[in-house]
Structure formats: structure tokens, C-alpha cells
Design an enzyme around this catalytic site. Structure first.
Site, PDB file in Angstrom:
ATOM      1  N   LYS A 164      -5.847   5.471   9.989  1.00 21.58           N
ATOM      2  CA  LYS A 164      -6.421   6.592   9.901  1.00 21.58           C
ATOM      3  C   LYS A 164      -7.888   6.747  10.310  1.00 21.58           C
ATOM      4  O   LYS A 164      -8.592   5.905  10.811  1.00 21.58           O
ATOM      5  CB  LYS A 164      -6.975   5.852   7.537  1.00 21.58           C
ATOM      6  CG  LYS A 164      -7.232   4.670   7.716  1.00 21.58           C
ATOM      7  CD  LYS A 164      -7.537   4.702   6.296  1.00 21.58           C
ATOM      8  CE  LYS A 164      -8.417   3.508   5.482  1.00 21.58           C
ATOM      9  NZ  LYS A 164      -7.664   2.849   4.554  1.00 21.58           N
ATOM     10  N   ARG A 177       0.722  -1.072  -0.010  1.00 19.26           N
ATOM     11  CA  ARG A 177       0.262   0.175   0.163  1.00 19.26           C
ATOM     12  C   ARG A 177       1.170   1.287  -0.048  1.00 19.26           C
ATOM     13  O   ARG A 177       1.522   1.958   0.665  1.00 19.26           O
ATOM     14  CB  ARG A 177      -0.925   0.208   1.118  1.00 19.26           C
ATOM     15  CG  ARG A 177      -2.471   1.145   1.338  1.00 19.26           C
ATOM     16  CD  ARG A 177      -2.423   1.460   2.481  1.00 19.26           C
ATOM     17  NE  ARG A 177      -3.756   0.328   2.819  1.00 19.26           N
ATOM     18  CZ  ARG A 177      -4.021  -0.106   3.791  1.00 19.26           C
ATOM     19  NH1 ARG A 177      -3.952   0.646   4.602  1.00 19.26           N
ATOM     20  NH2 ARG A 177      -4.890  -1.319   3.916  1.00 19.26           N
ATOM     21  N   SER A 206     -12.818  -4.032  -0.052  1.00 16.79           N
ATOM     22  CA  SER A 206     -12.643  -3.287   1.122  1.00 16.79           C
ATOM     23  C   SER A 206     -14.770  -3.264   1.216  1.00 16.79           C
ATOM     24  O   SER A 206     -15.088  -2.473   0.241  1.00 16.79           O
ATOM     25  CB  SER A 206     -12.648  -2.531   1.703  1.00 16.79           C
ATOM     26  OG  SER A 206     -10.763  -2.526   1.451  1.00 16.79           O
TER      27      SER A 206
END
Length: 210
Positions: A130, A32, A101
Site C-alpha cells: 500500500k 486483516r 501502528s
């Protein structure tokens, strides 16, 4: 439905982690990259792909589906926002496997409509990585999601630690994912080995009980 190659799924922010964790036994790793673009981004992805091949790792690239197609990668992960812009027919033509997701029933239904190779549910516990508009889902939601997805692999993510990972497997997750509990720990390779052992024991217990 193809199973995932491991019960553990580290998420890393640099390609070099793939060698460190792959040598320790991780067989499914997500790359990522959130702070790169242009040539640097492509070089990092190529480096990650080479390390994955060298260490027998199934590499999942987060988000950059165009680059994944161009570089001949095998697997991508898309968030719900990514689905808005992704060319899903092109992704399928390229033979890319796809993870998506989910955080709500609406998002799960949308994910299932695109025929993914796994769905991820999170955050299972609070996460500091996050800000998210969704509260912690909890392990009971994992049980519900597994009933809804059936044989489709289910990945649990968000606030998961070594101590919490077995409860996710017991609740129906096929695989448990984390960032901090691997790459932010003093001994990341040791964490991989510990996670592998803990999730294997949990999976064996689920098998014995079912």
C-alpha cells in the site's frame, strides 16, 4: 508487561490461512480484512476465531474493534486513523489486548498514551502492498524505538523478508511481521518454519550478547 507469544507475526487476508500457518507453528497471526463488510465480514471473523482456537493461535483482528468486542476476541490492532474513532474505554472494559501502528515520534507518543500491549513500527523497508506517506524507517529506527518503549513489545513491519528478519531482532524488535513473505510464497508453511528458526537464532544471539 505481557510478552507476545512468538517472534514472528504473519498478517493474512483470509481466515483459512490461520489453519495453514498455525499448523506450521505460527502462534501470533493478524487477520486483516479489507474487502468485506456486513454478514460476510462477521462470518469470516468467526471462522478465523474458530481456527485460531483449534490451532493454538493468538488471533489479532485488524481494525474492527466493535466486532471484536461482540465476538469475544482477545486482541485487536489499530492504526492511527482507527484511534480517532475507536472507543478505547469500551475496548479496555472488554479486556481486549491492543496493538497500535506507529510511523513517527508523534504517533509513538500518541500510541503510548493509550497504553497498548505492543507498538508496531514501519515500514522498515519499502513495501508495495500500500502507498504510505512515510519513507522506509530502517533498522536504526528500530533501535531508537526500542529505547523509547523499554519493556513494551515492539513489532517490526514493512518490506520484511526471511533474509531481513534477523536484523530486525538484532536491532531490538521483539517480533517481526509480514504479509507477502508468508502468504505470497510458494510454500507458506515452510516459510513459517524458516522464519521461526531464523528469528530464534537471532534472538539467542541477542540474549548471549546482552
Amino acid at each position: 508487561m505481557r510478552a507476545l507469544p512468538s517472534r514472528i507475526y504473519p498478517v493474512v487476508d483470509r481466515a483459512d490461512w490461520i489453519a495453514t500457518l498455525g499448523q506450521a507453528g505460527a502462534k501470533l497471526i493478524q487477520l486483516r480484512l479489507k474487502d468485506m463488510d456486513g454478514d460476510a465480514l462477521r462470518a469470516e471473523i468467526r471462522h478465523g476465531a474458530a481456527l485460531a482456537r483449534a490451532h493454538g493461535v493468538c488471533l489479532v483482528l485488524n481494525d474492527y474493534w466493535q466486532v471484536a468486542i461482540e465476538e469475544g476476541l482477545d486482541f485487536i490492532h489499530l492504526g492511527q486513523e482507527d484511534l480517532d474513532e475507536a472507543d478505547l474505554p469500551a475496548i479496555r472494559r472488554a479486556g481486549l489486548r491492543l496493538g497500535v501502528s506507529t510511523h513517527s515520534h508523534e504517533e509513538l507518543h500518541r500510541a503510548l498514551d493509550v497504553r497498548p500491549d505492543y507498538v508496531a513500527l514501519g515500514p522498515v523497508w519499502p513495501t508495495k502492498l500500500k502507498k504510505m506517506p512515510w519513507g522506509p524507517q530502517g533498522v536504526e529506527r528500530l533501535r531508537e524505538w526500542k529505547r523509547l518503549v523499554g519493556g513494551l513489545p515492539l513489532v517490526a513491519i514493512g518490506g520484511i523478508t526471511l533474509a531481513r528478519a534477523p536484523s530486525c531482532i538484532a536491532a531490538g524488535a521483539d517480533c517481526v511481521s509480514a504479509v507477502s513473505d508468508f502468504i505470497r510464497m510458494p510454500d507458506p508453511a515452510g516459510q513459517v518454519r524458516a522464519w521461526l528458526e531464523a528469528t530464534q537464532v537471532a534472538g539467542d544471539a541477542v540474549g548471549a550478547g546482552g
